[in-house]
Structures are given as structure tokens and as C-alpha cells.
Design a protein around this motif. Structure first.
Motif: not given
Length: 183
Positions: A68-78, A85-92
Motif C-alpha cells: 500500500w505504498g508503505g512499509q510493513t513488518e511482522e515479527i514472530w517469536s519462537a 506471538m507476533a506484532s505487525f506494523k504498517f507505516a507510510n
């Protein structure tokens, strides 16, 4: 001897029975319904397949992508204690637009994915005690299908995620491509 009316009724009931039987047999042979090319839905009468958190340990890591024209990240624990568990972030434009917190855990011999959305200021989108829940539909080699949510490891450093997004009743399948970030 049957009259014409009785014969038509018999044929109608026989046809209805055969259609129901065929649909039931189809459900047993194929537990998932596919509306989109990469996501599945569990039929109402089917139970999720057996799985453990170890089956999806390949998801663990720090993943980054663009959408969507921005950056994404998803961080999954072991895996730990039957869950991840995970966190997701969308930044533009260097501003966070929203976050997601996800949990993936063992339940009744299968897996469940839960997700909660937050605005940039951490205001929840769902009500306080509410969340989105996705039951396991199918587990494959380096891919896991939840209802409307698929994770596929296409290489050790590339993860594809497919999500069915419902925008005011219009559903679309959205693909996210993540690359593993290593420090």
C-alpha cells in the motif's frame, strides 16, 4: 402403480437425496472451501486438523515488506508453552498507520490464530474483549492455512502472507511479501 404427480414427487425427492449425499461426500473428501486462490475456509460441519505449534515454528523471525505504498513488518517469536506471538506494523510516509498483535496457540489438538488491531496511538479497533479468530483449515510443508489467512514460506528468507480483507462487505485476497531481516 404411481400416478404422474406421485412419480414427479418421487423423482424430486430422489434428486434432492442424491444432491445432499453428493454434497456430504464432497465435504468429507474436501474439508476446505476455496473462494480465493490462496486462502481457504473450513466448512461448518468439519473440525480443524490436528497440529502443534512445532508444526509452524518456521514462521519465527523478523520479516519486512512493502504494501500500500508503505512499509510493513511482522515479527514472530519462537514457540514457547504451546504458543507463538507476533506484532505487525504498517507505516507510510514515516508515520505508523496501524499495528496488529497476533497470537498463535494450541487448542483442542489444533491451532488457532487470534488478531487484534490498534491505531497508531494504540486505540483498539475491536472492542476491549474482542478479537478476530482464525481456525486452522490445512497444514502443509512450510505453509499453514487458517480461515481466510495463509502463511507460506517460499524460501528460508521469503514469507508470503495472504489475507482476505472485508471492506464493507466486499472481500478481497491481499498478498504480503516479506523478506527475512537479519542483523
Amino acid at each position: 402403480m404411481l400416478n404422474n404427480k406421485q412419480l414427479r414427487l418421487f423423482i424430486s425427492l430422489s434428486t434432492l437425496f442424491l444432491c445432499s449425499l453428493t454434497a456430504s461426500l464432497h465435504g468429507v473428501a474436501n474439508p476446505e472451501k476455496q473462494q480465493f486462490p490462496n486462502t481457504l475456509t473450513l466448512q461448518a460441519h468439519m473440525t480443524p486438523p490436528t497440529a502443534t505449534i512445532a508444526d509452524v515454528s518456521w514462521m519465527a523471525g523478523y520479516w519486512q515488506g512493502e504494501k500500500w505504498g508503505g512499509q510493513t513488518e511482522e515479527i514472530w517469536s519462537a514457540p514457547l508453552a504451546g504458543s507463538m506471538m507476533a506484532s505487525f506494523k504498517f507505516a507510510n510516509n514515516q508515520q505508523v498507520k496501524f499495528y496488529e498483535l497476533l497470537t498463535l496457540f494450541e487448542q483442542d489438538g489444533s491451532l488457532v490464530l487470534r488478531l487484534k488491531h490498534f491505531s497508531a496511538d494504540l486505540t483498539g479497533w475491536e472492542e476491549k474483549d474482542q478479537f478476530m479468530e482464525f481456525k486452522l483449515v490445512k497444514l502443509g510443508d512450510n505453509e499453514v492455512f487458517f480461515e481466510g489467512y495463509t502463511y507460506r514460506l517460499v524460501s528460508p528468507d521469503e514469507l508470503h502472507v495472504f489475507v482476505v480483507i472485508d471492506d464493507k462487505g466486499t472481500k478481497t485476497e491481499t498478498k504480503f511479501v516479506f523478506k527475512r531481516k537479519t542483523n
